[in-house]
Design a protein around this motif. Structure first.
Motif, PDB file in Angstrom:
ATOM      1  N   MET A   1       1.017 -40.771  -1.945  1.00 10.00           N
ATOM      2  CA  MET A   1       1.985 -41.830  -2.242  1.00 10.00           C
ATOM      3  C   MET A   1       3.393 -41.444  -1.832  1.00 10.00           C
ATOM      4  O   MET A   1       3.612 -40.438  -1.205  1.00 10.00           O
ATOM      5  CB  MET A   1       1.931 -42.153  -3.719  1.00 10.00           C
ATOM      6  CG  MET A   1       0.793 -43.136  -3.972  1.00 10.00           C
ATOM      7  SD  MET A   1       0.889 -44.064  -5.472  1.00 10.00           S
ATOM      8  CE  MET A   1       2.604 -44.408  -5.655  1.00 10.00           C
ATOM      9  N   ARG A   2       4.348 -42.231  -2.203  1.00 12.04           N
ATOM     10  CA  ARG A   2       5.677 -42.060  -1.666  1.00 12.04           C
ATOM     11  C   ARG A   2       6.516 -41.014  -2.380  1.00 12.04           C
ATOM     12  O   ARG A   2       7.587 -40.687  -1.922  1.00 12.04           O
ATOM     13  CB  ARG A   2       6.439 -43.381  -1.756  1.00 12.04           C
ATOM     14  CG  ARG A   2       5.764 -44.507  -1.037  1.00 12.04           C
ATOM     15  CD  ARG A   2       6.170 -44.528   0.411  1.00 12.04           C
ATOM     16  NE  ARG A   2       5.528 -45.626   1.099  1.00 12.04           N
ATOM     17  CZ  ARG A   2       6.013 -46.857   1.092  1.00 12.04           C
ATOM     18  NH1 ARG A   2       7.119 -47.123   0.477  1.00 12.04           N
ATOM     19  NH2 ARG A   2       5.385 -47.813   1.727  1.00 12.04           N
ATOM     20  N   LEU A   3       6.049 -40.559  -3.531  1.00  9.11           N
ATOM     21  CA  LEU A   3       6.862 -39.578  -4.236  1.00  9.11           C
ATOM     22  C   LEU A   3       6.972 -38.333  -3.390  1.00  9.11           C
ATOM     23  O   LEU A   3       5.971 -37.803  -2.941  1.00  9.11           O
ATOM     24  CB  LEU A   3       6.197 -39.195  -5.557  1.00  9.11           C
ATOM     25  CG  LEU A   3       6.176 -40.266  -6.631  1.00  9.11           C
ATOM     26  CD1 LEU A   3       5.530 -39.712  -7.875  1.00  9.11           C
ATOM     27  CD2 LEU A   3       7.579 -40.730  -6.952  1.00  9.11           C
ATOM     28  N   GLN A 217      14.466 -39.814 -11.057  1.00  9.12           N
ATOM     29  CA  GLN A 217      13.520 -40.520 -10.194  1.00  9.12           C
ATOM     30  C   GLN A 217      13.767 -42.025 -10.237  1.00  9.12           C
ATOM     31  O   GLN A 217      13.735 -42.703  -9.203  1.00  9.12           O
ATOM     32  CB  GLN A 217      12.088 -40.217 -10.642  1.00  9.12           C
ATOM     33  CG  GLN A 217      11.052 -40.809  -9.706  1.00  9.12           C
ATOM     34  CD  GLN A 217       9.672 -40.875 -10.337  1.00  9.12           C
ATOM     35  OE1 GLN A 217       9.360 -40.114 -11.243  1.00  9.12           O
ATOM     36  NE2 GLN A 217       8.860 -41.779  -9.846  1.00  9.12           N
ATOM     37  N   ALA A 337       0.270 -34.025 -10.688  1.00  3.78           N
ATOM     38  CA  ALA A 337       1.179 -35.129 -10.386  1.00  3.78           C
ATOM     39  C   ALA A 337       1.596 -35.115  -8.922  1.00  3.78           C
ATOM     40  O   ALA A 337       1.798 -36.159  -8.315  1.00  3.78           O
ATOM     41  CB  ALA A 337       2.415 -35.050 -11.278  1.00  3.78           C
ATOM     42  N   LEU A 338       1.720 -33.923  -8.357  1.00  3.65           N
ATOM     43  CA  LEU A 338       2.173 -33.820  -6.976  1.00  3.65           C
ATOM     44  C   LEU A 338       1.040 -33.988  -5.986  1.00  3.65           C
ATOM     45  O   LEU A 338       1.276 -34.094  -4.791  1.00  3.65           O
ATOM     46  CB  LEU A 338       2.811 -32.440  -6.731  1.00  3.65           C
ATOM     47  CG  LEU A 338       4.089 -32.154  -7.493  1.00  3.65           C
ATOM     48  CD1 LEU A 338       4.509 -30.713  -7.265  1.00  3.65           C
ATOM     49  CD2 LEU A 338       5.183 -33.101  -7.037  1.00  3.65           C
ATOM     50  N   ASP A 339      -0.188 -33.971  -6.472  1.00  5.88           N
ATOM     51  CA  ASP A 339      -1.309 -33.898  -5.542  1.00  5.88           C
ATOM     52  C   ASP A 339      -1.528 -35.196  -4.785  1.00  5.88           C
ATOM     53  O   ASP A 339      -1.619 -35.209  -3.571  1.00  5.88           O
ATOM     54  CB  ASP A 339      -2.584 -33.511  -6.291  1.00  5.88           C
ATOM     55  CG  ASP A 339      -3.740 -33.360  -5.333  1.00  5.88           C
ATOM     56  OD1 ASP A 339      -3.568 -32.657  -4.333  1.00  5.88           O
ATOM     57  OD2 ASP A 339      -4.804 -33.959  -5.557  1.00  5.88           O
ATOM     58  N   GLY A 340      -1.605 -36.284  -5.505  1.00 10.73           N
ATOM     59  CA  GLY A 340      -1.797 -37.563  -4.835  1.00 10.73           C
ATOM     60  C   GLY A 340      -3.165 -37.702  -4.201  1.00 10.73           C
ATOM     61  O   GLY A 340      -3.268 -37.861  -3.000  1.00 10.73           O
TER      62      GLY A 340
ATOM     63  N   TYR B 270      -0.557 -45.072 -10.467  1.00 15.20           N
ATOM     64  CA  TYR B 270      -1.462 -43.993 -10.051  1.00 15.20           C
ATOM     65  C   TYR B 270      -2.550 -43.738 -11.068  1.00 15.20           C
ATOM     66  O   TYR B 270      -2.277 -43.300 -12.186  1.00 15.20           O
ATOM     67  CB  TYR B 270      -0.639 -42.723  -9.851  1.00 15.20           C
ATOM     68  CG  TYR B 270      -1.375 -41.578  -9.213  1.00 15.20           C
ATOM     69  CD1 TYR B 270      -1.350 -41.405  -7.837  1.00 15.20           C
ATOM     70  CD2 TYR B 270      -2.095 -40.675  -9.983  1.00 15.20           C
ATOM     71  CE1 TYR B 270      -2.023 -40.350  -7.249  1.00 15.20           C
ATOM     72  CE2 TYR B 270      -2.775 -39.616  -9.403  1.00 15.20           C
ATOM     73  CZ  TYR B 270      -2.726 -39.457  -8.037  1.00 15.20           C
ATOM     74  OH  TYR B 270      -3.389 -38.412  -7.448  1.00 15.20           O
ATOM     75  N   ARG B 289       0.861 -38.713 -12.876  1.00 14.65           N
ATOM     76  CA  ARG B 289       2.211 -39.154 -12.508  1.00 14.65           C
ATOM     77  C   ARG B 289       2.883 -39.897 -13.639  1.00 14.65           C
ATOM     78  O   ARG B 289       4.073 -40.185 -13.581  1.00 14.65           O
ATOM     79  CB  ARG B 289       2.151 -40.033 -11.272  1.00 14.65           C
ATOM     80  CG  ARG B 289       1.744 -39.189 -10.102  1.00 14.65           C
ATOM     81  CD  ARG B 289       2.182 -39.765  -8.811  1.00 14.65           C
ATOM     82  NE  ARG B 289       1.845 -38.819  -7.772  1.00 14.65           N
ATOM     83  CZ  ARG B 289       1.641 -39.143  -6.515  1.00 14.65           C
ATOM     84  NH1 ARG B 289       1.741 -40.399  -6.144  1.00 14.65           N
ATOM     85  NH2 ARG B 289       1.352 -38.226  -5.641  1.00 14.65           N
TER      86      ARG B 289
END
Lengths: 341, 357
Positions: A1-3, A217, A337-340, B270, B289
């Motif tokens: 995703m865009r994060l 954020q 959370a960072l994995d996506g 998400y 997330r």
């Protein structure tokens, strides 16, 4: 995703921990006493004042209804400052959502408020009825639409508009009072673990650190990123509260609320505190110099870059927080959370 | 005290080794990928009480795993765009085999076995042709025996439906290892659920309405009554409020859950893992997330509860509800009412918690 968290490489899982000279209580208590409780006290006070003005001095609830608009501005300011604290009392009964239905990508506020103004439904005006009403018709963003949308200003009789604003502001004040009361009558104690809510100081630090990272954020991705859209497709109508030209003001208020939190979380690390202060001040200076209250400039290549530069300043704060503050607190999060995936 | 391993060793020495099965005692209840504090990626076997029974080092980051239906074996898949999958003996964590897809393909991180356990199906990316592939493997030898189309781009999760077919979550996102995990096809992206026969015939293809075409259907769960639950990951703008959980039964339109609940925003667009409660009355979705697990009622479609859990992602049906794992090393027991920590360790638990046995 865009994060994108370009600077978060390590997954700071090791307990780095604060030195014993800075026990977590020293970290938490000033944040609660000097930042959180005053923010919700002010919110309760300003929303009560707004409800009072709505009850006594409403003329037609349009942008030119000066006393109402001023009280509205002060109460909305207080909410933006308090809105960074999204845990505990704000989450009970979806209170924060009932104050703040934004972003509204499906246009539900316009549909809900527009329908009320057209039908002049008086059945929902009593406080207990309105409390059960759709969240899209409640809170500051519904009020913003009612008072400042060009088309909505022409809908409904002045008396109905004022009655509806009365119901909305009474509901806002009741919600703000409930949050404030929960903070002062028990939730603050939960932040001294072990408590029903937090098992350990690590969990409290994590909550406070997350408040900072989430706030930044929201500023970067939502307040600035959504109106910026892409170069080929800027979306100025996605700016927050653009109808009342409060978009830039909200960004500034949010950064001003997050700055002392960042400084407090860096207690005992004066160099890092300085760096954080400089990073926030840089972003705030750029915001002040922008002179584009509703980010209308995103549509013009000649001014768009200035909004992009402001967004970059916020991104720089986020990078600093992730790279230096997180590891210091031992709570740099985000393996999943960072994995996506 | 007789340890299980000592006991088994004794049996083997006596030439009395029984055929290994999931009925053996002391086997893990779950497996999950993880990251050790020293940077080593692993697949771990966990007991119901959160105890780590084995740690198998992986050559790279893992993602999901799948349990053989008869033998106490699991296969752990690389996170995309990885190219390894390790088959392990669940009694010991010992590696039995490692499989690698043919040139030009990489794994997507999920797979499943046929009902009799003779074949393994893996989701794969034929990246030069932007084509979703299901690889077929002989699970006696772990040799590749063929492949067929997944029915769309970007197959991610796959499950075997008890009615005798495969269900594939085609995420819809085209990626190429040269550009990492960057989506290459957002202007035309469209995610889908595909129902496929075991020899690759497309039995049913289900897509969401056009306004949700950027909602990537990524993970699947199965209810006791055969309903398929799916969790999505929004590829559109941040801050957009979109449904994250849906239910589907063949021949009907998908039902999207909790669409009007403002707390949906807490998921930040998400869904990480999805699992039904044992009775199938509710379904849970995790969002690392949003630091949330949300529980939704399958009949009313309403959200009934949310739990605030930092970096939560792994989620498996167990006990009176679920067991969840987090990137902060927690294993928790969840019920519709409460979240109760079981253990906390130094290993960061990765995306998925897979029930075995």
């Amino acid at each position: 995703m865009r994060l994108t968290y370009s600077c978060v490489i390590s997954v700071g899982l090791a307990a780095v921990g604060l030195s014993s000279a800075h026990a977590a209580d020293d970290l938490t208590q000033p944040i609660v006493a000097d930042l959180i409780q005053p923010a919700f006290d002010t919110l309760a006070h300003e929303t009560a004042a707004l409800a009072d003005v709505a009850a006594t001095s409403c003329h037609d609830a349009t942008a030119s209804d000066t006393a109402l608009a001023e009280a509205y501005g002060r109460a909305f300011d207080a909410w933006i400052t308090a809105s960074i604290w999204r845990f505990g009392p704000t989450e009970t009964d979806s209170r924060a959502f009932s104050l703040s239905f934004w972003p509204d990508n499906r246009g539900k506020i316009g549909k809900t408020v527009g329908a009320l103004l057209r039908s002049e439904d008086t059945g929902i005006l009593a406080a207990d009825e309105f409390a059960q009403f759709s969240i899209a018709g409640k809170g500051f963003y519904a009020l913003d639409y009612l008072m400042f949308d060009t088309q909505a200003q022409t809908l409904g009789s002045a008396s109905y508009r004022c009655a509806l604003v009365g119901a909305m502001t009474t509901d806002i004040a009741a919600t703000a009072t409930a949050i404030d009361a929960d903070w002062s009558t028990g939730f603050a104690e939960q932040l001294s673990p072990p408590s029903a809510r937090y098992q350990s100081q690590d969990e409290v630090r994590q909550e406070l650190f997350k408040t900072l990272t989430t706030g930044l954020q929201v500023d970067e991705d939502l307040r600035l990123g959504r109106p910026l859209g892409s170069f080929d497709k800027p979306r100025p109508r996605r700016a927050e509260a653009w109808r009342s030209a409060r978009s830039l003001r909200h960004l500034t208020l949010s950064l001003e609320a997050l700055k002392p939190l960042a400084q407090s979380l860096a207690v005992g690390a004066p160099n890092l505190q300085d760096k954080l202060t400089r990073a926030f001040d840089k972003a705030l200076r750029r915001a002040k110099a922008l002179e584009d209250p509703q980010f209308a400039g995103v549509s013009d290549p000649a001014s768009r870059f200035r909004v992009e530069a402001l967004k970059q300043e916020v991104a720089d704060i986020r990078a600093l927080v992730a790279a230096e503050l997180g590891p210091r607190l031992g709570v740099a999060a985000g393996f999943n959370a960072l994995d996506g995936d | 005290m007789t340890t299980r391993r000592g006991f088994l060793g004794g049996l083997m020495a006596a030439g009395l080794t029984p055929r290994a099965s999931w009925a053996d005692v002391g086997l893990p209840d779950f497996v999950t990928a993880g990251l050790e504090p020293n940077g080593q990626y692993i697949l771990a076997g966990l007991s119901r009480s959160g105890e780590v029974l084995f740690r198998h080092p992986l050559p790279g980051r893992g993602h999901a795993a799948s349990a053989h239906p008869l033998r106490p074996e699991v296969i752990a898949f690389a996170r995309r765009p990885g190219r390894f999958a390790d088959v392990l003996d669940c009694r010991t964590g010992r590696q039995i085999a490692r499989i690698t897809p043919p040139e030009g393909l990489h794994f997507y991180g999920h797979g499943c076995f046929s009902e009799d356990g003779s074949r393994l199906f893996t989701t794969e990316n034929d990246y030069e042709n932007a084509r979703g592939v299901i690889g077929i493997w002989d699970s006696a030898t772990y040799r590749r025996i063929g492949s067929f189309s997944s029915g769309d781009i970007g197959p991610h999760d796959i499950l075997r439906h008890p009615d005798g077919y495969l269900v594939v979550a085609n995420g819809g996102i085209e990626t190429h290892p040269e550009s990492g995990r960057t989506p290459l096809n957002l202007p035309t992206m469209r995610s889908s659920l595909a129902y496929l026969s075991f020899d690759g015939a497309l039995l049913e293809h289900v897509a969401l309405p056009t306004d949700l075409r950027l909602n990537s259907i990524r993970h699947l769960a199965l209810a006791p009554d055969g309903t398929v639950g799916f969790a999505m990951q929004w590829q559109g703008d941040l801050g957009d409020v979109v449904p994250i959980v849906g239910l589907h039964r063949r021949g009907t339109a998908p039902r999207l859950l909790a669409e009007d609940d403002p707390r949906l925003r807490n998921l930040n667009g998400y869904g990480g893992s999805i699992a039904f409660a044992p009775d199938g009355e509710t379904v849970a979705v995790s969002s690392p997330r949003g630091d949330r697990v949300q529980i939704m009622d399958v009949h009313s479609a309403e959200m009934t509860q949310e739990h605030n859990l930092a970096d939560v992602c792994g989620l498996a049906t167990a006990g009176a509800g679920w067991v969840a794992t987090t990137g902060l090393g927690q294993v928790l027991s969840l019920s519709p009412e409460q979240a109760r920590p079981i253990t906390t360790g130094a290993t960061a638990w990765d995306n998925h918690l897979i029930p075995v046995g």
